[in-house]
Design an enzyme around this catalytic site. Structure first.
Site, PDB file in Angstrom:
ATOM      1  CB  CYS A  65      23.499 138.272 110.004  1.00 42.39           C
ATOM      2  SG  CYS A  65      23.144 138.814 111.671  1.00 42.39           S
TER       3      CYS A  65
ATOM      4  N   GLY B 191      28.755 134.445 110.717  1.00 46.24           N
ATOM      5  CA  GLY B 191      28.145 134.374 112.041  1.00 46.24           C
ATOM      6  C   GLY B 191      28.172 132.961 112.573  1.00 46.24           C
TER       7      GLY B 191
ATOM      8  CE1 TYR C 127      38.432 139.035 109.814  1.00 43.47           C
ATOM      9  CE2 TYR C 127      36.177 139.789 110.099  1.00 43.47           C
ATOM     10  CZ  TYR C 127      37.199 138.931 110.443  1.00 43.47           C
ATOM     11  OH  TYR C 127      37.000 137.986 111.392  1.00 43.47           O
TER      12      TYR C 127
ATOM     13  CG  ASN D 276      23.964 141.049 106.823  1.00 43.66           C
ATOM     14  OD1 ASN D 276      24.614 141.128 105.800  1.00 43.66           O
ATOM     15  ND2 ASN D 276      24.491 141.347 108.000  1.00 43.66           N
ATOM     16  N   GLY D 277      22.300 143.361 108.825  1.00 44.53           N
ATOM     17  CA  GLY D 277      22.437 144.811 108.829  1.00 44.53           C
ATOM     18  C   GLY D 277      22.105 145.369 110.187  1.00 44.53           C
TER      19      GLY D 277
HETATM   20  P1  AMP Z   1      41.840 143.172 117.255  1.00 44.47           P
HETATM   21  O1  AMP Z   1      42.698 144.247 116.664  1.00 44.47           O
HETATM   22  O2  AMP Z   1      42.511 142.358 118.290  1.00 44.47           O
HETATM   23  O3  AMP Z   1      40.547 143.725 117.746  1.00 44.47           O
HETATM   24  O4  AMP Z   1      41.477 142.141 116.102  1.00 44.47           O
HETATM   25  C1  AMP Z   1      41.668 142.460 114.773  1.00 44.47           C
HETATM   26  C2  AMP Z   1      41.503 141.240 113.918  1.00 44.47           C
HETATM   27  O5  AMP Z   1      40.144 140.784 113.956  1.00 44.47           O
HETATM   28  C3  AMP Z   1      41.827 141.595 112.485  1.00 44.47           C
HETATM   29  O6  AMP Z   1      43.051 141.047 112.181  1.00 44.47           O
HETATM   30  C4  AMP Z   1      40.730 140.973 111.642  1.00 44.47           C
HETATM   31  O7  AMP Z   1      41.223 139.815 111.011  1.00 44.47           O
HETATM   32  C5  AMP Z   1      39.655 140.620 112.631  1.00 44.47           C
HETATM   33  N1  AMP Z   1      38.497 141.515 112.500  1.00 44.47           N
HETATM   34  C6  AMP Z   1      38.460 142.780 112.097  1.00 44.47           C
HETATM   35  N2  AMP Z   1      37.207 143.274 112.146  1.00 44.47           N
HETATM   36  C7  AMP Z   1      36.413 142.288 112.567  1.00 44.47           C
HETATM   37  C8  AMP Z   1      35.013 142.166 112.808  1.00 44.47           C
HETATM   38  N3  AMP Z   1      34.184 143.177 112.631  1.00 44.47           N
HETATM   39  N4  AMP Z   1      34.547 140.973 113.244  1.00 44.47           N
HETATM   40  C9  AMP Z   1      35.372 139.972 113.449  1.00 44.47           C
HETATM   41  N5  AMP Z   1      36.700 140.021 113.248  1.00 44.47           N
HETATM   42  C10 AMP Z   1      37.232 141.167 112.803  1.00 44.47           C
END
Ligand code: AMP
Length: 485
Positions: free
Chosen positions: A10, A36, A250, A110-111
């Protein structure tokens, strides 16, 4: 038996004592949209009453000009929410506004509170009735039960009993209160707007409204913001600082300052270190846009390889990971990325990405890049293998869905069909962020700073206890939640 996850990602904002607070909060939420995309909400206060407007959808769809202006108020808190659990519904959208013996209050968070299931169960046995599946409501119930007459004293009294990650904003009719857990897992910064104060998950929310970044709200600090006034006090136990390192990998925007550190610079350094640790014999470097752009630039600088735009991202679809159902996620990789054949054909390519979680996205992407004519694909990841779920507010999948939890780097390379694969070392990542010992790296190491109850590999609570009657709210066009209007 349906189980719902507690974890959410969030973004929060708070505006204190400024005319047009709702408009500022709405703008600030636009800047935090990446945190989000499922629902957006704002509560405003005008010294007498609180008013909340929240809806499923993106900030721009929820807060058009008429809605935002109609809210008025000189205090505001706002929230954008994402959860993958399927319990995505309007009831769980924040802020949560409730009436209590102390008056009306609204809370956005958030958390992830690791002891929320126990706290909730105890209060349910004691007669409390919950109407959401959100752990934010647990805090509200605890506040309602506190014997302290003032809201800030009630919050200070209950927070030591709440374990886990929270960066929260709370609004009463004439006060904005913001607090961060003693470990400081999730970010929350403090800014100055004219002669008053604002707070937000990331500093990019200040830039959009022309506020000045002052500092982070400290781990274990509560600030009470009134007209041009700031009162600070300590809440909760003292704890070693454990900022979430994944914010730098990220989650946060590169134009933000998070944990007092410029995200762009940390991410670029991570790419440079990756380039030194794992160079590749190749013709060019490309990023998986947008989250790894900065790391890929760092990699290119360190290796001397040219940085090329080999993948074009469609900005009109959300983050692939953010689609709740696996099926939707699979399709959206193709919708989201298109290779530039003129750049790729016949070339040995280094693809830099920020992280691999399940591996689903990358497997499909490699297929697309090869189909566009790449001679070799060398994958470089600007973080270590994600081997453990996060219980502090980054929504990672359950352990057995994390590809690196049960596969070696060589096995992952084979699965992804890449010519080589290398991850950034943990020491490299911590060097990139600086102050490495002040970070939580549990997703890479399994060293969890706060213990939790693990069920099915994920912190969950049982709908039979929580109330299986909670259903997705009907979302008629213009549907809104206007509690306590
Ligand atoms: P996947 O390995 O298909 O699960 O997706 C990995 C990709 O999702 C990575 O390249 C990141 O850019 C993105 N990602 C990593 N962690 C998260 C997260 N917690 N929430 C949303 N996207 C993420």
């Amino acid at each position: 038996m349906t189980r719902r996850h507690w974890a959410e990602e969030c973004g929060v904002v708070g505006i204190a004592a400024v005319p047009g607070a709702s408009e500022l909060a709405s703008l600030a939420l636009h800047a935090l949209q990446h945190r989000g995309q499922e629902s957006a909400g704002i509560t405003v206060a005008d010294g007498h009453r609180l008013q909340t407007f929240k809806k499923m959808g993106l900030v721009a769809d929820v807060f058009d000009e008429a809605v935002t202006r109609g809210l008025g108020g000189n205090y505001a808190i706002g929230h954008v929410r994402y959860s993958t659990s399927g319990s995505s519904n309007l009831l769980n959208a924040q802020p949560l506004q409730v009436a209590s013996h102390r008056g009306t209050v609204s809370l956005a968070h958030n958390g992830n509170l690791v002891n929320a299931p126990e706290l909730r169960r105890d209060m349910e046995i004691d007669g409390s009735i919950f109407s959401t599946t959100s752990d934010t409501e647990v805090i509200l119930h605890m506040l309602a039960r506190s014997g302290e007459p003032a809201w800030e004293d009630a919050l200070a009294e209950i927070l030591p009993r709440v374990k886990g990650a929270y960066s929260l904003v709370m609004l009463t009719r004439d006060k904005l209160i913001a607090a961060r857990d003693p470990y400081g897992f999730r970010p929350l910064c403090l800014g100055r707007y004219r002669d008053s104060y604002v707070t937000a998950s990331e500093s990019c929310a200040f830039d959009i409204i022309g506020a000045e970044y002052l500092r982070d709200i400290e781990p274990g600090e509560m600030v009470i913001l009134g007209p041009g006034e700031l009162t600070s006090r300590r809440v909760g136990d003292t704890a070693p600082e454990k900022r979430c390192v994944f914010e730098h990998v990220y989650f946060s925007r590169p134009d933000s300052r998070v944990f007092g550190i410029n995200v762009e610079q940390a991410r670029r350094r991570s790419g440079e270190i990756l380039g030194r640790e794992a160079p590749a014999e190749a013709d060019l470097v490309c990023a998986v846009p947008d989250s790894s752009n900065t790391a890929a630039l760092g990699y290119a600088t360190a290796t001397g390889l040219p940085f090329e735009l080999a993948l074009i991202r469609n900005h009109y679809v959300g983050r692939t990971f953010i689609s709740p159902a696996q099926k939707v996620r699979d399709m959206s990789v193709r919708i989201k990325f298109n290779p530039v054949a003129a750049v790729i054909t016949g070339k040995r390519i280094v693809v830099v990405d920020d992280s691999i979680v399940r591996g689903t996205t990358m497997r499909k992407l490699v297929k697309i890049i090869r189909a566009a004519g790449a001679k070799e694909v060398h994958l470089r990841i600007a973080s270590p293998p994600v081997t453990n779920p996060c219980y502090y507010g980054i929504d990672t999948p359950v352990r057995n869905e994390l590809i690196a939890s049960s596969h070696t780097v060589e096995e992952i390379a084979t699965y992804l069909r890449v010519d080589s694969l290398a991850y950034l070392s943990l020491s490299g990542l911590l060097e990139a962020t600086g102050e490495g010992d002040r970070y939580c790296d549990a997703c890479f190491t399994g060293n969890y700073p706060v213990s939790f109850a693990e069920m099915s590999g994920k912190l969950v609570f049982d709908d039979h206890v929580a109330g299986a009657e909670i259903k997705v709210m009907p979302l008629a066009p213009g549907d809104e939640s206007g509690v306590g209007k």
